[in-house]
Motif scaffolding. Structure first.
Motif, short mmCIF file in Angstrom:
data_model
loop_
_atom_site.label_atom_id
_atom_site.label_comp_id
_atom_site.label_asym_id
_atom_site.label_seq_id
_atom_site.Cartn_x
_atom_site.Cartn_y
_atom_site.Cartn_z
N LEU A 332 71.57 42.78 69.51
CA LEU A 332 72.32 42.80 68.25
C LEU A 332 71.51 43.45 67.12
O LEU A 332 71.95 43.46 65.97
N GLY A 333 70.32 43.95 67.47
CA GLY A 333 69.46 44.59 66.48
C GLY A 333 69.27 46.07 66.79
O GLY A 333 70.22 46.82 66.87
N TYR A 334 68.00 46.46 67.01
CA TYR A 334 67.70 47.87 67.25
C TYR A 334 67.50 48.18 68.73
O TYR A 334 67.12 49.30 69.08
N GLY A 335 67.73 47.20 69.59
CA GLY A 335 67.68 47.44 71.02
C GLY A 335 66.34 47.98 71.49
O GLY A 335 65.28 47.47 71.12
N SER A 336 66.40 49.04 72.31
CA SER A 336 65.18 49.61 72.88
C SER A 336 64.45 50.54 71.91
O SER A 336 63.37 51.04 72.22
N SER A 337 65.05 50.76 70.74
CA SER A 337 64.45 51.68 69.77
C SER A 337 63.64 50.90 68.74
O SER A 337 64.12 49.91 68.20
N ALA A 338 62.46 51.37 68.47
CA ALA A 338 61.71 50.83 67.34
C ALA A 338 62.33 51.37 66.06
O ALA A 338 63.02 52.39 66.06
N SER A 339 62.10 50.67 64.96
CA SER A 339 62.55 51.16 63.65
C SER A 339 61.32 51.27 62.76
O SER A 339 60.86 50.27 62.18
N GLY A 340 60.77 52.48 62.70
CA GLY A 340 59.53 52.67 61.96
C GLY A 340 58.38 51.92 62.61
O GLY A 340 58.40 51.61 63.81
N SER A 341 57.37 51.59 61.81
CA SER A 341 56.19 50.88 62.32
C SER A 341 56.30 49.38 62.14
O SER A 341 55.41 48.64 62.56
N ARG A 342 57.39 48.92 61.52
CA ARG A 342 57.52 47.49 61.22
C ARG A 342 58.35 46.73 62.24
O ARG A 342 58.22 45.51 62.34
N ILE A 343 59.22 47.41 62.96
CA ILE A 343 60.08 46.75 63.93
C ILE A 343 59.86 47.40 65.29
O ILE A 343 60.26 48.54 65.51
N PRO A 344 59.23 46.70 66.24
CA PRO A 344 59.02 47.28 67.56
C PRO A 344 60.30 47.24 68.39
O PRO A 344 61.28 46.56 68.04
N ALA A 345 60.29 47.96 69.48
CA ALA A 345 61.43 47.93 70.41
C ALA A 345 61.64 46.52 70.92
O ALA A 345 60.69 45.76 71.11
N TYR A 346 62.89 46.16 71.13
CA TYR A 346 63.31 44.87 71.70
C TYR A 346 62.92 43.68 70.82
O TYR A 346 62.77 42.56 71.31
N ALA A 347 62.78 43.90 69.52
CA ALA A 347 62.36 42.83 68.62
C ALA A 347 63.53 41.94 68.22
O ALA A 347 64.56 42.44 67.78
N PRO A 348 63.39 40.60 68.33
CA PRO A 348 64.37 39.71 67.72
C PRO A 348 64.16 39.72 66.21
O PRO A 348 63.04 39.91 65.73
N LEU A 349 65.23 39.53 65.45
CA LEU A 349 65.14 39.61 64.00
C LEU A 349 65.82 38.42 63.34
O LEU A 349 66.64 37.73 63.96
N MET A 350 65.49 38.21 62.07
CA MET A 350 66.10 37.15 61.28
C MET A 350 66.50 37.73 59.92
O MET A 350 65.71 38.44 59.30
N PHE A 351 67.73 37.43 59.49
CA PHE A 351 68.20 37.85 58.17
C PHE A 351 68.62 36.62 57.37
O PHE A 351 69.39 35.79 57.86
N GLU A 352 68.09 36.52 56.17
CA GLU A 352 68.55 35.52 55.22
C GLU A 352 69.50 36.21 54.25
O GLU A 352 69.14 37.22 53.64
N VAL A 353 70.72 35.69 54.15
CA VAL A 353 71.77 36.31 53.34
C VAL A 353 72.28 35.31 52.31
O VAL A 353 72.49 34.13 52.63
N GLU A 354 72.48 35.78 51.10
CA GLU A 354 73.03 34.94 50.04
C GLU A 354 74.18 35.67 49.36
O GLU A 354 74.00 36.80 48.89
N PHE A 355 75.35 35.04 49.30
CA PHE A 355 76.47 35.58 48.54
C PHE A 355 76.20 35.32 47.06
O PHE A 355 75.99 34.18 46.65
N VAL A 356 76.20 36.37 46.28
CA VAL A 356 75.89 36.20 44.86
C VAL A 356 77.08 36.51 43.96
O VAL A 356 77.08 36.18 42.79
N GLU A 357 78.11 37.13 44.52
CA GLU A 357 79.25 37.50 43.70
C GLU A 357 80.40 37.91 44.60
O GLU A 357 80.17 38.46 45.69
N GLU A 358 81.60 37.61 44.23
CA GLU A 358 82.77 38.06 44.98
C GLU A 358 83.69 38.80 44.05
O GLU A 358 83.96 38.36 42.93
N GLU A 359 84.19 39.93 44.50
CA GLU A 359 85.10 40.73 43.69
C GLU A 359 86.35 41.02 44.48
O GLU A 359 86.30 41.42 45.64
N GLU A 360 87.51 40.81 43.88
CA GLU A 360 88.78 41.16 44.54
C GLU A 360 89.11 42.61 44.23
O GLU A 360 88.87 43.05 43.12
#
Length: 360
Positions: A332-360
């Motif tokens: 569900l991330g970058y799979g077999s591809s690294a993303s730059g020097s910070r994310i290696p191939a096959y890396a599990p990742l974590m995202f912290e998300v905060e809703f700060v505003e909703e617009e219709e």
């Protein structure tokens, strides 16, 4: 008259060289010059750059692996054997034939070279031993190694290719890449037998060691368990996110987010203080909430017209307010591809998300 004759002879001689040179180029193989250079290099002593070469007494050259990788030296391990198609974890250092180091998975070597960056990933890399996923020479260098073993190899220029040919001759007859011939020092750290289970265990070990009893909900209680809500995906509602209530298509919302490796290093964020604290602040970035445009499925969500990796989208998809954390495997991330020097191939990742505003 004599001068004129000399000029005519010289011109004729130069013309013959040009014709001969053209004929040679037409008949020469793409990598003939590089192959001759490698043969000469392999017959010389290179202990001055820390390379010991074991040679076959009959040929005067090292033995080869796979489709033509030169095995310069080897220490045999005692664990499981790396086979074609396996997933493995390897440590490596890449060098030019002069001995100059191009890159290394070892933090200690980067520090010695003065190239260490605390935001980069150091440590063993996960690799699939299938040509196409990795360069042919990289794959052939590792197949046959046992866990705990090490090899120093020379990968010829023509094998620094993701083309999947059966023989070295096919690589030599195809212009593959501009990458030069490379020396690698490999150590096989682990052969992974069940890759899916390995990746799930990696996340669940992280939850056990770094989350349970340490991460707090906003009401002050501690997180004590996390259920997977999809294979390889885990969601923690830090505040009341009310579960997912689908917004109408094309609704726009505003979020702040931070992406982390599981070792705690942030690699991307909309929060300036977080960027500063994680040494990833960039003067070119605008640190402010981003706009997400809703859609009929999580895979169609966009952030300011750009598509998102699936794990990030799934995290946002669980929410309609508040703050939550999504943790997911590399599918569900970058799979077999690294993303730059910070994310290696096959890396599990974590995202912290905060809703700060909703617009219709």
């Amino acid at each position: 008259m004599a001068d004129m004759n000399r000029r005519i002879l010289t011109a004729a001689f130069m013309a013959s060289l040009i014709v001969a040179g053209c004929a040679k180029d037409m008949d020469a193989g793409i990598y003939d010059d590089e192959n001759r250079y490698l043969t000469a290099w392999l017959k010389q002593d290179h202990k001055d750059i820390g390379v010991d070469i074991s040679r076959n007494p009959e040929t005067g050259l090292p033995d080869t692996l796979g489709r033509g990788v030169y095995l310069l030296s080897e220490t045999i391990g005692s664990g499981r054997t790396a086979t074609s198609g396996a997933y493995v974890r390897v440590s490596f250092t890449e060098r030019q034939l002069s001995g100059t180091i191009n890159s290394s998975s070892e933090a200690s070597i980067a520090k010695q070279l003065g190239t260490f960056d605390r935001t980069y990933w150091y440590g063993p890399h996960t690799i699939c031993l299938v040509t196409g996923s990795s360069a042919a020479g990289f794959v052939d260098s590792i197949i046959g190694m046992k866990e705990g073993g090490s090899r120093t190899v020379l990968v010829p220029q023509w094998l620094n290719s993701a083309n999947d040919f059966a023989s070295g001759d096919e690589y030599m007859n195809t212009s593959n890449a501009d990458v030069s011939s490379i020396l690698y020092d490999f150590k096989l750290e682990e052969v992974i037998e069940d890759f899916d289970q390995y990746r799930i265990d990696e996340i669940e070990t992280f939850l056990k060691n770094k989350v349970y009893g340490q991460l707090k909900y906003d009401d002050g209680s501690y997180v004590t368990s996390v259920d997977s809500i999809g294979k390889g995906f885990y969601f923690i509602p830090i505040t009341d996110t009310t579960g997912h209530v689908q917004f109408p298509a094309d609704t726009t919302i505003k979020i702040n987010y931070t992406g982390y490796r599981l070792d705690g290093q942030a690699f991307d964020t909309t929060v300036e203080r977080t960027a500063i604290d994680n040494y990833i602040w960039n003067s070119d970035n605008s640190y402010k909430p981003k706009t997400i445009t809703w859609a009929a499925s999580f895979g169609e969500l966009t952030m300011e017209s750009s598509s998102l990796i699936a794990g990030f989208s799934k995290t946002v998809w669980q929410m309609n307010k508040g703050r939550g954390i999504g943790i997911f495997w590399s599918t569900l991330g970058y799979g077999s591809s690294a993303s730059g020097s910070r994310i290696p191939a096959y890396a599990p990742l974590m995202f912290e998300v905060e809703f700060v505003e909703e617009e219709e």
